[in-house]
Design a protein around this motif. Structure first.
Motif, PDB file in Angstrom:
ATOM      1  N   VAL A  66       8.425  -8.505   6.065  1.00 33.56           N
ATOM      2  CA  VAL A  66       9.046  -8.388   4.455  1.00 33.56           C
ATOM      3  C   VAL A  66       7.508  -8.348   3.722  1.00 33.56           C
ATOM      4  O   VAL A  66       8.172  -8.087   2.592  1.00 33.56           O
ATOM      5  CB  VAL A  66       8.165 -10.414   5.590  1.00 33.56           C
ATOM      6  N   PHE A  67       6.477  -8.336   3.969  1.00 37.92           N
ATOM      7  CA  PHE A  67       5.439  -7.386   3.423  1.00 37.92           C
ATOM      8  C   PHE A  67       6.298  -5.929   3.126  1.00 37.92           C
ATOM      9  O   PHE A  67       6.211  -5.291   1.573  1.00 37.92           O
ATOM     10  CB  PHE A  67       4.330  -7.287   3.652  1.00 37.92           C
ATOM     11  N   GLU A  68       6.726  -4.916   3.836  1.00 36.51           N
ATOM     12  CA  GLU A  68       7.749  -4.061   3.385  1.00 36.51           C
ATOM     13  C   GLU A  68       8.227  -3.847   1.892  1.00 36.51           C
ATOM     14  O   GLU A  68       8.945  -3.064   1.084  1.00 36.51           O
ATOM     15  CB  GLU A  68       7.641  -3.152   4.283  1.00 36.51           C
ATOM     16  N   GLU A  69       9.229  -5.140   2.640  1.00 38.47           N
ATOM     17  CA  GLU A  69      10.398  -5.137   1.207  1.00 38.47           C
ATOM     18  C   GLU A  69       9.610  -5.816   0.035  1.00 38.47           C
ATOM     19  O   GLU A  69      10.489  -5.359  -1.163  1.00 38.47           O
ATOM     20  CB  GLU A  69      10.971  -6.519   2.201  1.00 38.47           C
ATOM     21  N   MET A  70       8.359  -5.718  -0.668  1.00 40.94           N
ATOM     22  CA  MET A  70       7.421  -6.253  -1.613  1.00 40.94           C
ATOM     23  C   MET A  70       7.031  -5.145  -2.064  1.00 40.94           C
ATOM     24  O   MET A  70       6.801  -4.289  -0.811  1.00 40.94           O
ATOM     25  CB  MET A  70       6.994  -7.280  -1.369  1.00 40.94           C
ATOM     26  N   SER A  71       6.896  -4.946  -3.384  1.00 39.62           N
ATOM     27  CA  SER A  71       6.324  -4.461  -3.355  1.00 39.62           C
ATOM     28  C   SER A  71       4.474  -4.329  -3.514  1.00 39.62           C
ATOM     29  O   SER A  71       4.333  -5.478  -3.012  1.00 39.62           O
ATOM     30  CB  SER A  71       6.056  -3.537  -5.462  1.00 39.62           C
ATOM     31  N   PRO A  72       4.033  -3.252  -2.919  1.00 41.82           N
ATOM     32  CA  PRO A  72       2.220  -3.025  -3.098  1.00 41.82           C
ATOM     33  C   PRO A  72       2.009  -3.879  -4.023  1.00 41.82           C
ATOM     34  O   PRO A  72       1.147  -4.685  -3.764  1.00 41.82           O
ATOM     35  CB  PRO A  72       1.789  -1.247  -3.282  1.00 41.82           C
ATOM     36  N   ARG A  73       2.025  -3.356  -5.655  1.00 41.15           N
ATOM     37  CA  ARG A  73       1.865  -4.810  -6.516  1.00 41.15           C
ATOM     38  C   ARG A  73       2.018  -6.719  -6.195  1.00 41.15           C
ATOM     39  O   ARG A  73       1.143  -7.119  -6.166  1.00 41.15           O
ATOM     40  CB  ARG A  73       2.520  -4.319  -7.746  1.00 41.15           C
ATOM     41  N   GLU A  74       3.271  -6.227  -5.772  1.00 43.86           N
ATOM     42  CA  GLU A  74       3.233  -7.859  -5.398  1.00 43.86           C
ATOM     43  C   GLU A  74       2.630  -8.823  -4.413  1.00 43.86           C
ATOM     44  O   GLU A  74       1.883  -9.800  -4.564  1.00 43.86           O
ATOM     45  CB  GLU A  74       5.162  -7.763  -5.171  1.00 43.86           C
ATOM     46  N   CYS A  75       2.326  -7.540  -3.526  1.00 37.98           N
ATOM     47  CA  CYS A  75       1.420  -7.641  -2.012  1.00 37.98           C
ATOM     48  C   CYS A  75       0.212  -8.077  -2.513  1.00 37.98           C
ATOM     49  O   CYS A  75      -1.051  -9.663  -2.588  1.00 37.98           O
ATOM     50  CB  CYS A  75       1.732  -6.830  -1.468  1.00 37.98           C
ATOM     51  N   ARG A  76      -0.373  -7.341  -3.793  1.00 36.82           N
ATOM     52  CA  ARG A  76      -2.049  -7.290  -3.928  1.00 36.82           C
ATOM     53  C   ARG A  76      -1.785  -8.696  -4.529  1.00 36.82           C
ATOM     54  O   ARG A  76      -2.648  -9.177  -4.451  1.00 36.82           O
ATOM     55  CB  ARG A  76      -1.988  -6.443  -4.659  1.00 36.82           C
ATOM     56  N   GLU A  77      -0.897  -9.353  -5.810  1.00 37.66           N
ATOM     57  CA  GLU A  77      -1.084 -10.452  -6.474  1.00 37.66           C
ATOM     58  C   GLU A  77      -0.995 -11.715  -5.471  1.00 37.66           C
ATOM     59  O   GLU A  77      -1.252 -12.023  -6.173  1.00 37.66           O
ATOM     60  CB  GLU A  77       0.476 -10.339  -7.491  1.00 37.66           C
ATOM     61  N   MET A  78      -0.359 -11.475  -5.013  1.00 37.37           N
ATOM     62  CA  MET A  78      -0.348 -12.735  -3.759  1.00 37.37           C
ATOM     63  C   MET A  78      -0.889 -13.101  -2.754  1.00 37.37           C
ATOM     64  O   MET A  78      -1.488 -13.359  -2.933  1.00 37.37           O
ATOM     65  CB  MET A  78       1.511 -12.583  -2.743  1.00 37.37           C
ATOM     66  N   LEU A  79      -1.700 -11.658  -2.282  1.00 40.18           N
ATOM     67  CA  LEU A  79      -2.751 -11.867  -1.594  1.00 40.18           C
ATOM     68  C   LEU A  79      -4.214 -12.505  -2.644  1.00 40.18           C
ATOM     69  O   LEU A  79      -5.316 -12.593  -2.807  1.00 40.18           O
ATOM     70  CB  LEU A  79      -3.170 -10.242  -1.008  1.00 40.18           C
ATOM     71  N   LYS A  80      -4.212 -12.018  -4.144  1.00 38.97           N
ATOM     72  CA  LYS A  80      -5.489 -11.933  -4.511  1.00 38.97           C
ATOM     73  C   LYS A  80      -5.488 -13.634  -5.494  1.00 38.97           C
ATOM     74  O   LYS A  80      -6.179 -14.060  -5.122  1.00 38.97           O
ATOM     75  CB  LYS A  80      -5.116 -10.757  -5.917  1.00 38.97           C
TER      76      LYS A  80
END
Length: 145
Positions: free
Chosen positions: A115-129
């Motif tokens: 699921v994380f790999e289906e998201m962009s690195p930017r989306e992952c960083r933003e969600m976690l932030k």
């Protein structure tokens, strides 16, 4: 008495409950209790030889719940305890426990990773932030109560 939630809190709580329900349904489909699932998952995250108190903190479960579930997993032949420092007991998987983790826990971890790999690195960083910011602010306010 009625409390009117703001729209953001209402939506956040809906997502939180939905996530909780997804993991509950996974545990049920895997033939496991919620606590057994999360404890085996925690052992994979923390590493074998971890302590009950570490699992309780990682899972946000009471030590009593963790202890009960560990005793059940031990009775099922999935775990064994070994002496650590002082009275502490380190937790290890038996061969049956390793088989169970390989068949039931690893596929869930792989699903989550996909699921994380289906998201962009930017989306992952933003969600976690943003989640980190929310949790930090909530923790601070909870400590002030």
């Amino acid at each position: 008495m009625k409390y009117e939630q703001g729209k953001y809190l209402k939506e956040f709580n809906r997502f939180y409950r939905e996530l909780d329900q997804i993991y509950h349904e996974l545990a049920v489909r895997l033939g496991m209790s919620d606590s057994a699932f999360v404890i085996l998952y925690a052992i994979m995250e923390l590493g074998e030889g971890c302590l009950q108190k570490d699992i309780a903190a990682w899972c946000s479960l009471s030590r009593q719940t963790v202890n009960s579930s560990i005793q059940n997993l031990k009775a099922q032949g999935c775990l064994f305890l070994d002496s650590g420092k002082g009275r502490e007991k380190e937790i290890f998987l038996t061969e049956e426990g390793k088989r169970l983790v390989k068949e039931k826990i690893f596929p869930v971890m792989e699903m989550e990773q996909s699921v994380f790999e289906e998201m962009s690195p930017r989306e992952c960083r933003e969600m976690l932030k943003l989640m980190g910011k929310y949790v930090g602010k909530l923790r601070k306010k909870a400590e002030e109560c």
